[in-house]
Scaffold this motif. Structure first.
Motif, PDB file in Angstrom:
ATOM      1  N   ARG A   1      24.195 -35.434  41.621  1.00  0.00           N
ATOM      2  CA  ARG A   1      25.343 -34.577  41.276  1.00  0.00           C
ATOM      3  C   ARG A   1      25.815 -33.752  42.469  1.00  0.00           C
ATOM      4  NH1 ARG A   1      23.889 -31.616  35.506  1.00  0.00           N
ATOM      5  NH2 ARG A   1      22.905 -33.407  34.506  1.00  0.00           N
ATOM      6  N   TYR A   2      24.857 -33.394  43.358  1.00  0.00           N
ATOM      7  CA  TYR A   2      25.187 -32.436  44.424  1.00  0.00           C
ATOM      8  C   TYR A   2      25.041 -33.011  45.827  1.00  0.00           C
ATOM      9  CZ  TYR A   2      24.609 -29.779  40.220  1.00  0.00           C
ATOM     10  OH  TYR A   2      24.722 -29.369  38.926  1.00  0.00           O
ATOM     11  N   CYS A   3      24.477 -34.233  45.927  1.00  0.00           N
ATOM     12  CA  CYS A   3      24.225 -34.830  47.241  1.00  0.00           C
ATOM     13  C   CYS A   3      24.843 -36.221  47.303  1.00  0.00           C
ATOM     14  CB  CYS A   3      22.723 -34.969  47.485  1.00  0.00           C
ATOM     15  SG  CYS A   3      21.846 -33.424  47.287  1.00  0.00           S
ATOM     16  N   ARG A   4      25.219 -36.649  48.529  1.00  0.00           N
ATOM     17  CA  ARG A   4      25.702 -38.027  48.698  1.00  0.00           C
ATOM     18  C   ARG A   4      24.972 -38.691  49.848  1.00  0.00           C
ATOM     19  NH1 ARG A   4      29.336 -37.977  52.733  1.00  0.00           N
ATOM     20  NH2 ARG A   4      29.853 -35.892  53.444  1.00  0.00           N
ATOM     21  N   ASN A   5      25.150 -40.013  49.938  1.00  0.00           N
ATOM     22  CA  ASN A   5      24.410 -40.805  50.951  1.00  0.00           C
ATOM     23  C   ASN A   5      22.911 -40.482  50.904  1.00  0.00           C
ATOM     24  OD1 ASN A   5      26.867 -41.821  51.787  1.00  0.00           O
ATOM     25  ND2 ASN A   5      27.095 -40.288  53.412  1.00  0.00           N
ATOM     26  N   ILE A   6      22.365 -40.456  49.710  1.00  0.00           N
ATOM     27  CA  ILE A   6      20.944 -40.099  49.551  1.00  0.00           C
ATOM     28  C   ILE A   6      20.087 -41.248  50.081  1.00  0.00           C
ATOM     29  CG2 ILE A   6      19.141 -39.528  47.868  1.00  0.00           C
ATOM     30  CD1 ILE A   6      21.425 -38.474  46.045  1.00  0.00           C
ATOM     31  N   PRO A   7      19.265 -40.991  51.104  1.00  0.00           N
ATOM     32  CA  PRO A   7      18.464 -42.090  51.673  1.00  0.00           C
ATOM     33  C   PRO A   7      17.296 -42.443  50.753  1.00  0.00           C
ATOM     34  CG  PRO A   7      17.964 -40.032  52.804  1.00  0.00           C
ATOM     35  CD  PRO A   7      19.059 -39.724  51.806  1.00  0.00           C
ATOM     36  N   PRO A   8      16.789 -43.682  50.836  1.00  0.00           N
ATOM     37  CA  PRO A   8      15.642 -44.087  50.007  1.00  0.00           C
ATOM     38  C   PRO A   8      14.449 -43.138  50.181  1.00  0.00           C
ATOM     39  CG  PRO A   8      16.554 -45.985  51.174  1.00  0.00           C
ATOM     40  CD  PRO A   8      17.291 -44.795  51.675  1.00  0.00           C
ATOM     41  N   ALA A   9      14.310 -42.562  51.395  1.00  0.00           N
ATOM     42  CA  ALA A   9      13.178 -41.651  51.645  1.00  0.00           C
ATOM     43  C   ALA A   9      13.220 -40.453  50.695  1.00  0.00           C
ATOM     44  CB  ALA A   9      13.204 -41.167  53.092  1.00  0.00           C
ATOM     45  N   ALA A  10      14.433 -39.993  50.359  1.00  0.00           N
ATOM     46  CA  ALA A  10      14.553 -38.827  49.461  1.00  0.00           C
ATOM     47  C   ALA A  10      14.048 -39.192  48.073  1.00  0.00           C
ATOM     48  CB  ALA A  10      16.004 -38.356  49.406  1.00  0.00           C
ATOM     49  N   CYS A  11      14.392 -40.384  47.621  1.00  0.00           N
ATOM     50  CA  CYS A  11      13.949 -40.823  46.293  1.00  0.00           C
ATOM     51  C   CYS A  11      12.436 -40.989  46.284  1.00  0.00           C
ATOM     52  CB  CYS A  11      14.641 -42.128  45.905  1.00  0.00           C
ATOM     53  SG  CYS A  11      16.436 -41.957  45.924  1.00  0.00           S
ATOM     54  N   ALA A  12      11.897 -41.556  47.378  1.00  0.00           N
ATOM     55  CA  ALA A  12      10.448 -41.749  47.457  1.00  0.00           C
ATOM     56  C   ALA A  12       9.726 -40.403  47.429  1.00  0.00           C
ATOM     57  CB  ALA A  12      10.095 -42.520  48.732  1.00  0.00           C
TER      58      ALA A  12
END
Ligand code: AMP
Ligand code: MG
Length: 342
Positions: A71-82
């Motif tokens: 909702r508040y971030c874009r171009n979220i890298p896979p590292a953030a999800c991990a």
């Protein structure tokens, strides 16, 4: 303004204050935060006024679970999800590219936003009940040690904010670890409640920003705006002594003045009888040292000490954050006697 002290069964009252633009002290697992509706620029502005916080020091947005990241971030890298999967809810703030709906008041106009899902049941309950992302820095007056219980927050904020939700003492005791995930190699901007080793286990290589380990020169621009300000400081000047604990204890003992205060490990407290002493835990118990460090720094302000020496843990695990807070409180005045035992 009268500041109300709320109990754990007054979550809805706290959430109502947030929804109507007010300020609430919120217990988290790291330290108490000063929360406001993170989508309301006027409410966020009140945080800066209540703390006396410099206008260029951005706030962290607190969310109830990782599904809100998008909702508040874009171009979220896979590292953030991990990382979110591995350590949230928990003491980790990620710096990510922001979306347009995040007010400039939160990010101080930066293109990035700091975002965290706190690991404290009351914090999560208030955020969920309010249905909002909660912008919150630590709940101290700017420059003072962060509060780790409701009473410390009341010392700084009584009459300045609407309420404090009392959740007892914070389990971690130092603020969140901040990692910037926008450069190709993730960068540690602040060591904190999540050890660097845990970050490295998920991310691989992590660069450590220079401002973490040294005072920035007056012309240098910090990556995290908060890094350039004096922090966590009691009124008396602090000197940190690094090295093997018996050596640092002996050094401090040799250099004691009439009104010197001492922060030491429990084992060495008997060496300093007659001084104002804050023992922050056994040499090997860094979790206890983290829980105690801000309380210890704060305690000297109600004494007449005119100088403070501090023993410093080694930098493994939570020791990195404890050492960083002590060194920042000291303005990086460090006497280096070598490597500390881990
Ligand atoms: P506090 O919780 O009081 O320590 O304040 C929040 C910390 O997060 C400060 O050190 C800020 O500089 C840092 N921070 C928040 N947002 C950002 C961002 N977008 N980029 C870098 N640092 C940030
Ligand atoms: Mg702070």
């Amino acid at each position: 303004m009268k500041t109300r002290l709320l109990t754990a069964n007054e979550i809805d009252t706290a959430a109502g204050i947030l929804r109507s633009g007010g300020l609430v002290g919120i217990p988290t697992e790291t330290v108490y935060g000063l929360g406001a509706n993170g989508l309301d620029p006027a409410a966020v502005g009140r945080i800066f006024t209540a703390k006396g916080r410099p206008q260029d020091n951005p706030l962290i947005l607190h969310i109830p679970d990782a599904s809100w990241l998008d909702r508040y971030c874009r171009n979220i890298p896979p590292a953030a999800c991990a990382l979110a999967e591995a350590v949230w809810p928990g003491p980790l703030t990620m710096i990510l590219q922001r979306r347009e709906n995040v007010p400039n008041a939160v990010t101080c106009g930066l293109g990035t936003v700091g975002i965290r899902c706190p690991g404290h049941p009351l914090a999560l309950a208030v955020i969920r009940a309010a249905g909002l992302p909660v912008a919150a820095p630590s709940g101290n007056l700017s420059g003072r040690p962060s509060p780790t219980c409701a009473r410390h927050m009341l010392e700084d904020m009584d009459g300045r904010i609407d309420a404090i939700l009392d959740g007892g003492s914070c389990g971690v005791g130092v603020e969140s670890t901040i990692v910037d995930l926008t450069p190709p190699v993730p960068r540690l901007l602040r060591p904190g409640g999540l050890p660097l080793e845990r970050l490295q286990a998920v991310l691989g290589e992590v660069a450590v920003d220079r401002a973490v380990t040294a005072q920035l020169g007056s012309g240098e621009k910090p990556r995290a705006p908060g890094m350039k300000y004096r922090h966590y400081a009691p009124k008396a000047p602090v000197v940190v002594v690094t090295g093997e604990s018996l050596r640092t204890a002996r050094y401090i003992r040799r250099n004691l003045g009439q009104r010197t205060g001492v922060i030491c490990f429990d084992e060495y407290a008997p060496l300093f009888s007659g001084c104002t002493v804050e023992a922050i835990g056994p040499v090997s118990d860094k979790a206890r040292q983290a829980r105690r460090v801000f309380e210890a720094l704060r305690a000297f302000d109600s004494t007449d000490v005119d100088a403070i020496y501090a023993q410093c843990p080694g930098s493994g695990g939570l020791g990195f954050a404890v050492a960083n807070r002590l060194k920042k409180a000291a303005g990086f005045q460090v006497v280096d006697l070598g490597e500390a035992e881990e």
